[in-house]
Design a protein around this motif. Structure first.
Motif, PDB file in Angstrom:
ATOM      1  N   ARG A 122      -7.285   0.104  -3.452  1.00  0.00           N
ATOM      2  CA  ARG A 122      -8.206   1.013  -4.149  1.00  0.00           C
ATOM      3  C   ARG A 122      -8.586   2.184  -3.239  1.00  0.00           C
ATOM      4  O   ARG A 122      -8.771   3.313  -3.712  1.00  0.00           O
ATOM      5  N   ASP A 123      -8.692   1.931  -1.930  1.00  0.00           N
ATOM      6  CA  ASP A 123      -8.968   3.027  -1.001  1.00  0.00           C
ATOM      7  C   ASP A 123      -7.803   4.013  -0.978  1.00  0.00           C
ATOM      8  O   ASP A 123      -8.007   5.234  -0.943  1.00  0.00           O
ATOM      9  N   VAL A 124      -6.577   3.497  -0.985  1.00  0.00           N
ATOM     10  CA  VAL A 124      -5.396   4.371  -0.998  1.00  0.00           C
ATOM     11  C   VAL A 124      -5.397   5.215  -2.266  1.00  0.00           C
ATOM     12  O   VAL A 124      -5.149   6.431  -2.225  1.00  0.00           O
ATOM     13  N   GLU A 125      -5.675   4.584  -3.404  1.00  0.00           N
ATOM     14  CA  GLU A 125      -5.715   5.336  -4.666  1.00  0.00           C
ATOM     15  C   GLU A 125      -6.746   6.453  -4.605  1.00  0.00           C
ATOM     16  O   GLU A 125      -6.483   7.593  -5.004  1.00  0.00           O
ATOM     17  N   ALA A 126      -7.934   6.119  -4.082  1.00  0.00           N
ATOM     18  CA  ALA A 126      -8.982   7.134  -3.995  1.00  0.00           C
ATOM     19  C   ALA A 126      -8.557   8.250  -3.046  1.00  0.00           C
ATOM     20  O   ALA A 126      -8.837   9.434  -3.298  1.00  0.00           O
ATOM     21  N   ALA A 127      -7.856   7.884  -1.983  1.00  0.00           N
ATOM     22  CA  ALA A 127      -7.455   8.870  -0.978  1.00  0.00           C
ATOM     23  C   ALA A 127      -6.367   9.805  -1.490  1.00  0.00           C
ATOM     24  O   ALA A 127      -6.235  10.928  -0.988  1.00  0.00           O
ATOM     25  N   LEU A 169       0.828  -1.203   0.000  1.00  0.00           N
ATOM     26  CA  LEU A 169       0.000   0.000   0.000  1.00  0.00           C
ATOM     27  C   LEU A 169       0.862   1.253   0.000  1.00  0.00           C
ATOM     28  O   LEU A 169       0.558   2.235  -0.694  1.00  0.00           O
ATOM     29  N   CYS A 196     -17.544  16.548   1.396  1.00  0.00           N
ATOM     30  CA  CYS A 196     -17.882  15.845   2.629  1.00  0.00           C
ATOM     31  C   CYS A 196     -17.594  16.683   3.874  1.00  0.00           C
ATOM     32  O   CYS A 196     -18.045  16.340   4.974  1.00  0.00           O
ATOM     33  N   LYS A 239      -8.880  -4.197  -1.962  1.00  0.00           N
ATOM     34  CA  LYS A 239      -9.794  -3.161  -1.461  1.00  0.00           C
ATOM     35  C   LYS A 239      -9.015  -2.012  -0.819  1.00  0.00           C
ATOM     36  O   LYS A 239      -9.294  -0.830  -1.073  1.00  0.00           O
ATOM     37  N   ALA A 240      -8.031  -2.355   0.017  1.00  0.00           N
ATOM     38  CA  ALA A 240      -7.246  -1.308   0.678  1.00  0.00           C
ATOM     39  C   ALA A 240      -6.460  -0.489  -0.338  1.00  0.00           C
ATOM     40  O   ALA A 240      -6.332   0.733  -0.207  1.00  0.00           O
TER      41      ALA A 240
END
Length: 362
Positions: A271-276, A229, A287, A268-269
């Motif tokens: 993809r979350d890092v990429e989005a972040a 990650l 937000c 999943k993690a």
């Protein structure tokens, strides 16, 4: 900020690119135990876990090894034969098995299949069956003969750079880029497993600066996936990790592989890092608007009152959470000594845009 570099098409309609999702390779390698059915199960599971591609390893043993290397004794808990040659032969799929797996991956699972070419004969074989790209493993990072021959196929290449210094990596780039720029280079540490203190992930940043016209990635052999990650956060656009059905199986790669649940969690993690990662532009995110409405502070009257027509001074203003909200606190410098009240404002009253006008001579 990572500058955009040319996209690399690694399979029909699938690209590695600066502004594209990280391309995730599930490295089956030889974790299939020499069993086609286990290999098929790993292909299916890799797809379900979110991998973009699955990869094996292909060797012609007499081309990759000397006779002495093949004949040496090979006893141990991970051995599949009395000699190293017998061990490797037990884990090697032949042409018909590769074609069966290729068809299974394409027709029944819907995922591209490729392999690492470990020698020229295997390279020619993989080229002949139409794999979408060819992987060159770290063991051949300094094999200029194989690198040159791989580049001459014209196929996209993904090249790991474990066991290499920067001079070797520069030679890889020079050798392949003379023929084409359709390749990616992966930072890699060839230790199974890789200790965290040896991962040396900042090499990814070096590669991004040094090789601005090819894609950069990471091939990991660490336990878990936290380091992977971090590699993505640093800019890796290709990730390769081993996948296994059971880490307890015989074979030296299983321990540093990810079981299905772990591989799926990594995807999943990741993809979350990429989005972040977002963009380099600092701005208020949608937000945050509700929190800003509740807790964001406004400019309010600090004095007992401010008469109309007065230029607002530093002692006239305080900053508080107010209801209703007034001018945001960030406007403080824009009104002190510059704005006049257009009416009398009372103590603790939030200052609104309609309450002030600007003295153009101030």
């Amino acid at each position: 900020m990572i500058e955009a570099r040319p996209d690399l098409e690694v399979a029909p309609g699938r690209y590695v690119g600066t502004d594209r999702p990280c391309f995730i390779i599930a490295e089956i390698g030889q974790n299939h135990q020499g069993d086609v059915q286990i290999a098929k199960e790993l292909i299916r599971v890799a797809k379900e876990c979110g991998a973009d591609c699955i990869k094996f390893q292909k060797s012609c043993l007499t081309e990759k090894f000397t006779r002495g290397a093949l004949d040496r004794d090979y006893a141990g808990e991970h051995s599949w034969g009395a000699t190293y040659g017998q061990h490797k032969e037990r884990l090697e799929f032949d042409k018909s098995q590769y074609l069966e797996l290729q068809q299974y991956a394409a027709d029944q699972v819907g995922i591209p299949l490729t392999a690492s070419a470990m020698d020229p004969v295997s390279l020619d074989f993989l080229d002949s069956i139409g794999v979408p790209f060819i992987k060159i493993g770290s063991g051949d990072a300094d094999n200029e003969i194989l690198l040159r021959r791989a580049a001459l196929t014209g196929k996209p290449l993904i090249i790991s750079t474990g066991m290499s210094d920067m001079d070797t990596v520069d030679r890889i780039y020079a050798t392949v880029s003379k023929r084409h720029k359709k390749f990616a280079m992966l930072h890699c540490i060839s230790a199974y497993p890789t200790p965290p203190q040896s991962a040396n992930l900042r090499v990814i940043e070096t590669y991004l600066r040094r090789f601005p016209d090819v894609q950069i990635g990471y091939s990991g052999h660490e336990l878990g996936y936290a380091i992977t990650l971090a590699a993505v956060a640093l800019g890796a656009k290709v990730v390769e990790r081993h996948i296994t059905l059971d880490k307890r199986w015989k074979g030296s790669d299983h321990r540093c592989s990810l079981e299905p649940q772990e591989f799926s969690a990594m995807v999943k993690a990741l993809r979350d890092v990429e989005a972040a990662l977002g963009t380099p532009v600092k701005c208020v995110q949608p937000c945050e608007l509700e929190c800003r409405r509740k807790l964001g502070k406004s400019l309010v009257v600090a004095a007992q009152s401010i008469p109309g027509g007065r230029t607002i001074g530093q002692d006239d203003v305080n900053i508080k959470v107010s209801e209703p909200p007034g001018l945001p606190a960030a406007r403080l410098r824009s009104i002190i000594g510059k704005a006049k009240t257009v009416r009398m404002l009372s103590y603790d009253e939030p200052i609104q845009e309609s309450d002030i006008s600007y003295d153009l001579n101030s």
